[in-house]
Design a protein around this motif. Structure first.
Motif, PDB file in Angstrom:
ATOM      1  N   LEU A  38       0.900  -1.254   0.118  1.00 51.52           N
ATOM      2  CA  LEU A  38       0.112  -0.061  -0.003  1.00 51.52           C
ATOM      3  C   LEU A  38       0.989   1.268  -0.098  1.00 51.52           C
ATOM      4  N   LYS A  51       2.668   4.541  -2.535  1.00 49.42           N
ATOM      5  CA  LYS A  51       2.226   5.804  -3.038  1.00 49.42           C
ATOM      6  C   LYS A  51       1.411   5.374  -4.299  1.00 49.42           C
ATOM      7  N   LYS A  82      -2.731   1.202   8.591  1.00 50.56           N
ATOM      8  CA  LYS A  82      -2.771   1.518   7.280  1.00 50.56           C
ATOM      9  C   LYS A  82      -3.711   0.756   6.459  1.00 50.56           C
ATOM     10  N   MET A  95      11.043  -7.053  -4.748  1.00 54.21           N
ATOM     11  CA  MET A  95      10.236  -8.044  -4.088  1.00 54.21           C
ATOM     12  C   MET A  95       9.237  -8.675  -5.072  1.00 54.21           C
ATOM     13  N   LYS A 103       5.974  -3.029 -13.218  1.00 55.36           N
ATOM     14  CA  LYS A 103       7.092  -2.822 -13.883  1.00 55.36           C
ATOM     15  C   LYS A 103       8.309  -2.116 -13.082  1.00 55.36           C
ATOM     16  N   ALA A 119       9.109   6.864  -0.989  1.00 57.36           N
ATOM     17  CA  ALA A 119       9.113   6.248  -2.272  1.00 57.36           C
ATOM     18  C   ALA A 119      10.157   6.301  -2.950  1.00 57.36           C
ATOM     19  N   TRP A 125      14.008   3.441  -1.395  1.00 56.43           N
ATOM     20  CA  TRP A 125      14.278   2.080  -1.956  1.00 56.43           C
ATOM     21  C   TRP A 125      15.099   2.073  -3.133  1.00 56.43           C
ATOM     22  N   ARG A 126      14.665   3.213  -4.081  1.00 56.75           N
ATOM     23  CA  ARG A 126      14.976   3.488  -5.535  1.00 56.75           C
ATOM     24  C   ARG A 126      16.593   3.445  -5.619  1.00 56.75           C
ATOM     25  N   TYR A 150      10.272   3.127 -19.697  1.00 55.43           N
ATOM     26  CA  TYR A 150       9.130   3.758 -20.415  1.00 55.43           C
ATOM     27  C   TYR A 150       9.805   3.902 -22.051  1.00 55.43           C
ATOM     28  N   TYR A 174       0.186   9.973 -16.003  1.00 54.96           N
ATOM     29  CA  TYR A 174      -1.016   9.228 -15.440  1.00 54.96           C
ATOM     30  C   TYR A 174      -2.390   9.761 -16.213  1.00 54.96           C
TER      31      TYR A 174
HETATM   32  P1  NAD Z   1       6.414   3.048  -2.439  1.00 53.16           P
HETATM   33  O1  NAD Z   1       7.506   2.953  -1.793  1.00 53.16           O
HETATM   34  O2  NAD Z   1       5.490   4.003  -2.378  1.00 53.16           O
HETATM   35  O3  NAD Z   1       5.618   1.649  -2.301  1.00 53.16           O
HETATM   36  C1  NAD Z   1       6.211   0.377  -2.219  1.00 53.16           C
HETATM   37  C2  NAD Z   1       5.199  -0.229  -0.678  1.00 53.16           C
HETATM   38  O4  NAD Z   1       6.044  -1.482  -0.485  1.00 53.16           O
HETATM   39  C3  NAD Z   1       5.267   0.716   0.402  1.00 53.16           C
HETATM   40  O5  NAD Z   1       4.128   0.786   1.157  1.00 53.16           O
HETATM   41  C4  NAD Z   1       6.152  -0.023   1.272  1.00 53.16           C
HETATM   42  O6  NAD Z   1       5.668   0.179   2.737  1.00 53.16           O
HETATM   43  C5  NAD Z   1       6.141  -1.439   0.977  1.00 53.16           C
HETATM   44  N1  NAD Z   1       7.376  -2.441   1.435  1.00 53.16           N
HETATM   45  C6  NAD Z   1       7.055  -3.558   1.730  1.00 53.16           C
HETATM   46  N2  NAD Z   1       8.374  -3.865   1.986  1.00 53.16           N
HETATM   47  C7  NAD Z   1       9.222  -3.089   1.733  1.00 53.16           C
HETATM   48  C8  NAD Z   1      10.662  -2.990   1.831  1.00 53.16           C
HETATM   49  N3  NAD Z   1      11.395  -3.931   2.361  1.00 53.16           N
HETATM   50  N4  NAD Z   1      11.326  -1.856   1.370  1.00 53.16           N
HETATM   51  C9  NAD Z   1      10.698  -0.755   1.143  1.00 53.16           C
HETATM   52  N5  NAD Z   1       9.143  -0.774   0.938  1.00 53.16           N
HETATM   53  C10 NAD Z   1       8.610  -2.023   1.246  1.00 53.16           C
HETATM   54  O7  NAD Z   1       6.993   2.835  -3.984  1.00 53.16           O
HETATM   55  P2  NAD Z   1       5.894   3.129  -5.392  1.00 53.16           P
HETATM   56  O8  NAD Z   1       6.399   4.310  -6.105  1.00 53.16           O
HETATM   57  O9  NAD Z   1       4.575   2.954  -5.045  1.00 53.16           O
HETATM   58  O10 NAD Z   1       6.320   1.824  -6.267  1.00 53.16           O
HETATM   59  C11 NAD Z   1       5.927   0.443  -6.022  1.00 53.16           C
HETATM   60  C12 NAD Z   1       6.199  -0.169  -7.245  1.00 53.16           C
HETATM   61  O11 NAD Z   1       5.081   0.256  -8.323  1.00 53.16           O
HETATM   62  C13 NAD Z   1       7.354  -0.284  -7.885  1.00 53.16           C
HETATM   63  O12 NAD Z   1       7.851  -1.498  -8.746  1.00 53.16           O
HETATM   64  C14 NAD Z   1       7.389   0.576  -9.254  1.00 53.16           C
HETATM   65  O13 NAD Z   1       8.181   0.353 -10.429  1.00 53.16           O
HETATM   66  C15 NAD Z   1       5.999   0.699  -9.417  1.00 53.16           C
HETATM   67  N6  NAD Z   1       5.474   1.960 -10.062  1.00 53.16           N
HETATM   68  C16 NAD Z   1       4.694   1.851 -11.120  1.00 53.16           C
HETATM   69  C17 NAD Z   1       4.331   3.231 -11.750  1.00 53.16           C
HETATM   70  C18 NAD Z   1       3.529   3.043 -13.090  1.00 53.16           C
HETATM   71  O14 NAD Z   1       3.164   4.223 -13.646  1.00 53.16           O
HETATM   72  N7  NAD Z   1       3.057   1.950 -13.358  1.00 53.16           N
HETATM   73  C19 NAD Z   1       4.150   4.297 -10.823  1.00 53.16           C
HETATM   74  C20 NAD Z   1       4.929   4.463  -9.743  1.00 53.16           C
HETATM   75  C21 NAD Z   1       5.453   3.050  -9.229  1.00 53.16           C
END
Ligand code: NAD
Length: 337
Positions: free
Chosen positions: A10, A12, A40, A81, A100, A167, A170-171, A188, A267
């Motif tokens: 859950l 961003k 959450k 993951m 992706k 967010a 971790w990147r 992309y 988006y």
């Molecule tokens: P984010 O950090 O907001 O979400 C990741 C979630 O994973 C968080 O809720 C976090 O709590 C959880 N999590 C569980 N274990 C974790 C750990 N060990 N370390 C860090 N977080 C952990 O990131 P995001 O931007 O939402 O990205 C999540 C995925 O979605 C990624 O694979 C990203 O490439 C993808 N994404 C895709 C798009 C798209 O347009 N298709 C846009 C953004 C992100």
């Protein structure tokens, strides 16, 4: 009829884009949540009318096996993951949508494909641009000959990596991110070159650059520029960056006309222009919720037992090509695919 979906992670993107989009789905409903943070998950369960017995954490995730309300799991976790949660999802008997990039390595991608096949479940990679109306129009214009003979595709995807954004933390970690800007947004540009031409590249050259001393880029790269040669003769010049200001652009250069999509992969609020005989005209296309279209595509593929348009193999191809891009940059040599 609607299939039941569980969102796994859950963060961003899940909470801001995907979960609200279920309201616009015709074949899919959000029925379960998987999160490490119970409070959450409870909050979102209330907001989306999800029964609290359908909240799972990363340990109880496998118990989804016993929940017939859930047909599909949607993996929206850090890239490193994706493989584990896709494989465990398939083993629990669920179809899988995975964000992706599909995974960090080719071996992980293959293991994910194998797990879905063994469980007789569908696996789709969430390449939203391939379900988005402006991108579909651009593909149609490029491949129908309306631009003349295609010569060059360029695509640029960049943004500033922000260590203050959770967010983005971790990147910066190679184990969780798999790579730098290329894995996150350069993918992309790579996708665009492939879906606009409808071809697979045969040769790759590339450069990478990371600002010396910038602590964001200790483990992952800042910039990648790469060139792809396609069998028809089309050359694609692509860039990917964590250092230049927000850009999401595709340009297609044909012998008769030039197409520009800018923003191409946002988006919402895309823009499409065609330039012909020195005149640039904007094309009006109906904007639609690409997330809802993408989610429903998998539900429909499951209901009709068809292979989704962007299956695991599509994700594997990009991970393979991204690793060849890094190889070309590292060695300074042209890499044959
Ligand atoms: P984010 O950090 O907001 O979400 C990741 C979630 O994973 C968080 O809720 C976090 O709590 C959880 N999590 C569980 N274990 C974790 C750990 N060990 N370390 C860090 N977080 C952990 O990131 P995001 O931007 O939402 O990205 C999540 C995925 O979605 C990624 O694979 C990203 O490439 C993808 N994404 C895709 C798009 C798209 O347009 N298709 C846009 C953004 C992100």
């Amino acid at each position: 009829k609607k299939l039941g979906w569980a969102v796994v992670g859950l963060g961003k993107f899940a909470t801001e884009q995907i979960m609200p989009s279920f309201a616009e789905c015709k074949r899919s409903k959000l029925v379960a949540l998987v999160s490490g943070d119970r409070a959450k998950a409870e909050k979102y369960a209330r907001q989306y009318g999800i029964n609290s017995k359908n909240i799972y954490d990363y340990q109880s995730y496998d118990n989804l096996r016993n929940n017939p309300e859930v047909d599909v799991v949607y993996i929206i976790l850090p890239n490193g993951m994706h493989a584990e949660y896709t494989i465990r999802g398939a083993q629990a008997g669920k179809h899988v949508m995975c964000e992706k990039p599909m995974a960090n390595t080719v071996a992980e991608c293959q293991a994910m494909i194998d797990a879905a096949k063994k469980a007789n479940r569908k696996l789709m990679i969430a390449y939203r641009a391939q379900y988005e109306p402006y991108n579909l129009a651009a593909i149609q214009l490029a491949q129908s000959g309306k631009l003349g003979k295609l010569k060059v595709v360029t695509s640029d995807h960049g943004r500033i990596l922000d260590p203050k954004d959770p967010a983005d933390v971790w990147r910066m970690d190679k184990k969780l991110a798999g790579g730098g800007s290329l894995y996150d947004i350069g993918i992309y540009s790579l996708q665009a070159a492939r879906y606009i031409t409808g071809e697979e590249p045969t040769e790759i050259t590339a450069f990478t650059y990371s600002t010396p001393g910038d602590t964001r880029f200790r483990q992952v790269e800042e910039n990648v520029n790469f060139t792809l040669r396609f069998p028809s003769g089309v050359l694609a010049n692509c860039t990917s960056s964590y250092g230049y200001s927000n850009t999401k652009r595709i340009q297609v250069f044909g012998s008769d006309a030039v197409l520009e999509l800018d923003p191409a992969t946002d988006y919402y609020q895309h823009r499409l222009y065609i330039s012909r005989n020195n005149r640039r005209e904007e094309q009006n296309i109906e904007e639609k919720n690409q997330f809802a279209l993408e989610i429903d595509h998998l539900s429909e593929s499951i209901m009709t037992n068809k292979q989704p348009k962007t299956p695991g193999e599509e994700g594997l191809q990009d991970v393979k090509l991204m690793n060849l891009i890094y190889q070309a940059a590292r060695t300074g040599e042209k890499v044959k695919v």
